[in-house]
Design a protein around this motif. Structure first.
Motif, PDB file in Angstrom:
ATOM      1  N   GLN A 154       0.970  -1.290  -0.217  1.00 34.83           N
ATOM      2  CA  GLN A 154      -0.098  -0.175   0.071  1.00 34.83           C
ATOM      3  C   GLN A 154       0.865   1.177   0.143  1.00 34.83           C
ATOM      4  O   GLN A 154       0.542   2.109  -0.555  1.00 34.83           O
ATOM      5  N   ARG A 155       2.012   1.222   0.751  1.00 34.31           N
ATOM      6  CA  ARG A 155       2.874   2.385   0.691  1.00 34.31           C
ATOM      7  C   ARG A 155       3.524   2.503  -0.664  1.00 34.31           C
ATOM      8  O   ARG A 155       3.600   3.801  -0.894  1.00 34.31           O
ATOM      9  N   TRP A 156       3.834   1.517  -1.444  1.00 37.04           N
ATOM     10  CA  TRP A 156       4.322   1.677  -2.691  1.00 37.04           C
ATOM     11  C   TRP A 156       3.368   2.160  -3.578  1.00 37.04           C
ATOM     12  O   TRP A 156       3.592   3.177  -4.578  1.00 37.04           O
ATOM     13  N   ALA A 157       1.951   2.009  -3.185  1.00 36.85           N
ATOM     14  CA  ALA A 157       1.100   2.398  -4.303  1.00 36.85           C
ATOM     15  C   ALA A 157       0.778   3.945  -3.873  1.00 36.85           C
ATOM     16  O   ALA A 157       0.307   4.827  -5.021  1.00 36.85           O
ATOM     17  N   ASP A 158       0.922   4.426  -2.587  1.00 37.71           N
ATOM     18  CA  ASP A 158       0.524   5.713  -2.208  1.00 37.71           C
ATOM     19  C   ASP A 158       1.726   6.441  -2.705  1.00 37.71           C
ATOM     20  O   ASP A 158       1.624   7.759  -2.823  1.00 37.71           O
ATOM     21  N   LEU A 159       3.072   5.962  -2.420  1.00 35.69           N
ATOM     22  CA  LEU A 159       4.079   7.008  -2.615  1.00 35.69           C
ATOM     23  C   LEU A 159       5.039   6.876  -3.905  1.00 35.69           C
ATOM     24  O   LEU A 159       5.588   7.679  -4.174  1.00 35.69           O
ATOM     25  N   ALA A 160       4.939   5.906  -4.313  1.00 36.60           N
ATOM     26  CA  ALA A 160       5.806   5.546  -5.696  1.00 36.60           C
ATOM     27  C   ALA A 160       5.489   6.458  -6.902  1.00 36.60           C
ATOM     28  O   ALA A 160       3.965   7.014  -6.977  1.00 36.60           O
ATOM     29  N   PRO A 161       6.218   6.982  -7.559  1.00 31.88           N
ATOM     30  CA  PRO A 161       5.868   7.855  -8.685  1.00 31.88           C
ATOM     31  C   PRO A 161       4.668   7.450  -9.400  1.00 31.88           C
ATOM     32  O   PRO A 161       3.801   8.342  -9.877  1.00 31.88           O
ATOM     33  N   ALA A 162       4.710   6.182  -9.927  1.00 31.51           N
ATOM     34  CA  ALA A 162       3.729   5.943 -10.685  1.00 31.51           C
ATOM     35  C   ALA A 162       2.549   5.300 -10.041  1.00 31.51           C
ATOM     36  O   ALA A 162       1.779   4.280 -10.631  1.00 31.51           O
ATOM     37  N   GLY A 163       2.590   5.018  -8.596  1.00 33.79           N
ATOM     38  CA  GLY A 163       1.582   4.652  -7.862  1.00 33.79           C
ATOM     39  C   GLY A 163       1.300   3.237  -7.790  1.00 33.79           C
ATOM     40  O   GLY A 163       2.136   2.282  -7.963  1.00 33.79           O
ATOM     41  N   GLU A 164       0.006   2.942  -8.092  1.00 39.29           N
ATOM     42  CA  GLU A 164      -0.606   1.419  -8.033  1.00 39.29           C
ATOM     43  C   GLU A 164       0.294   0.657  -9.198  1.00 39.29           C
ATOM     44  O   GLU A 164       0.425  -0.625  -8.792  1.00 39.29           O
ATOM     45  N   HIS A 165       0.427   1.320 -10.455  1.00 40.67           N
ATOM     46  CA  HIS A 165       1.243   0.779 -11.444  1.00 40.67           C
ATOM     47  C   HIS A 165       2.653  -0.033 -10.810  1.00 40.67           C
ATOM     48  O   HIS A 165       2.794  -1.141 -11.161  1.00 40.67           O
ATOM     49  N   GLU A 166       3.220   0.867 -10.077  1.00 43.97           N
ATOM     50  CA  GLU A 166       4.429   0.321  -9.695  1.00 43.97           C
ATOM     51  C   GLU A 166       4.329  -0.823  -8.599  1.00 43.97           C
ATOM     52  O   GLU A 166       5.229  -1.757  -8.687  1.00 43.97           O
ATOM     53  N   ALA A 170       6.009  -4.642  -9.068  1.00 47.48           N
ATOM     54  CA  ALA A 170       7.055  -5.121  -7.954  1.00 47.48           C
ATOM     55  C   ALA A 170       6.054  -6.325  -7.385  1.00 47.48           C
ATOM     56  O   ALA A 170       7.008  -7.147  -7.473  1.00 47.48           O
ATOM     57  N   GLU A 171       5.032  -6.452  -7.353  1.00 48.26           N
ATOM     58  CA  GLU A 171       4.282  -7.827  -7.000  1.00 48.26           C
ATOM     59  C   GLU A 171       4.517  -8.948  -7.882  1.00 48.26           C
ATOM     60  O   GLU A 171       4.760 -10.028  -7.788  1.00 48.26           O
ATOM     61  N   ASN A 172       4.411  -8.476  -9.277  1.00 46.61           N
ATOM     62  CA  ASN A 172       4.459  -9.292 -10.382  1.00 46.61           C
ATOM     63  C   ASN A 172       6.019  -9.995 -10.420  1.00 46.61           C
ATOM     64  O   ASN A 172       6.335 -11.272 -10.561  1.00 46.61           O
ATOM     65  N   LEU A 173       7.047  -9.289 -10.016  1.00 44.97           N
ATOM     66  CA  LEU A 173       8.292  -9.463 -10.196  1.00 44.97           C
ATOM     67  C   LEU A 173       8.608 -10.685  -8.619  1.00 44.97           C
ATOM     68  O   LEU A 173       9.345 -11.530  -8.826  1.00 44.97           O
ATOM     69  N   LEU A 174       7.908 -10.031  -7.616  1.00 46.95           N
ATOM     70  CA  LEU A 174       8.291 -11.107  -6.705  1.00 46.95           C
ATOM     71  C   LEU A 174       7.675 -12.410  -6.627  1.00 46.95           C
ATOM     72  O   LEU A 174       7.693 -13.439  -6.323  1.00 46.95           O
TER      73      LEU A 174
END
Length: 227
Positions: A154-166, A170-174
């Motif tokens: 959720q933090r990645w979705a809220d704070l990353a530049p591309a939000g939910e996409h990033e 990341a989850e797909n890479l994991l």
């Protein structure tokens, strides 16, 4: 070189290579103590048998277990990469094999990309060795710790530049590391409060799953098998 001098040197070199190889195999076979269970016995995680999913309520000891995993891993020569919220992981003792990222979202996402890229590089080395009919050099094992994953995501979705996409990337890479990483020495240890997210649901069907109570851990199931 005189034969009398050369033969003892050859024996010493051979012994060194033998014990170095044994040490590398020992590292690959390391098990990690997750702590005492209700009966007082300790649960051991064998990364060769599957990734690790730790499920528990808030303040149930998940982060303490994750910290212990990182410290044990580096003590036997593994690398340990820890991604989480500020707190328990920041207490991991300084070590050249330990890397903790709790503050910077961009650094956390970059660490996941790096783990995925390293997995691909290792597979390439395995393929090259296979074509040459050689055995690849043992890889240094890595445990990638993700503490309180749902909050991390959720933090990645809220704070990353591309939000939910990033966060999705990341989850797909994991998920890719979950499928393929173990065979090239890259292991996941993920803790969370539930498995509503895709990563948790996937891991629950193919990992060692541990449920925590306060300061204790109990082994629920071990469904994974060597690929």
């Amino acid at each position: 070189m005189d034969l009398v001098v050369f033969l003892p040197l050859l024996l010493v070199m051979g012994a060194f290579m033998f014990f170095a190889s044994r040490r590398q195999r020992k590292q690959m076979q390391a098990t990690i103590d997750l702590g005492p269970v209700e009966a007082g016995e300790h649960v051991l995680w064998d990364p060769r048998q599957g990734h690790l999913l730790i499920i528990g309520d808030r303040d149930s000891g998940k982060s303490v277990i994750q910290r212990g995993i990182m410290e044990t891993a580096v003590s036997v020569g593994w690398q340990a990469w820890g991604l989480g919220l500020p707190g328990e992981l920041d207490k991991v003792e300084d070590h050249r094999y330990a890397q903790v990222v709790t503050a910077d979202v961009s650094d956390q996402l970059e660490r996941i990309r790096a783990a995925s890229e390293l997995m691909r590089e290792r597979y390439h080395l395995v393929e090259v060795a296979s074509l040459a009919k050689e055995r690849p050099e043992p890889f240094q094992p890595i445990v990638l710790v993700l503490d309180d994953y749902a909050h991390l995501r959720q933090r990645w979705a809220d704070l990353a530049p591309a939000g939910e996409h990033e966060a999705d990337v990341a989850e797909n890479l994991l998920l890719g590391i979950h499928r393929l990483g173990r065979s090239v020495g890259i292991h996941l240890s993920v803790s969370c409060r539930g498995i509503a997210h895709h990563l948790g649901q996937t891991m629950a069907a193919g990992s060692t799953v541990v449920h925590t109570s306060l300061w204790r851990s109990s082994l629920e199931t071990e469904m994974a098998h060597a690929r």
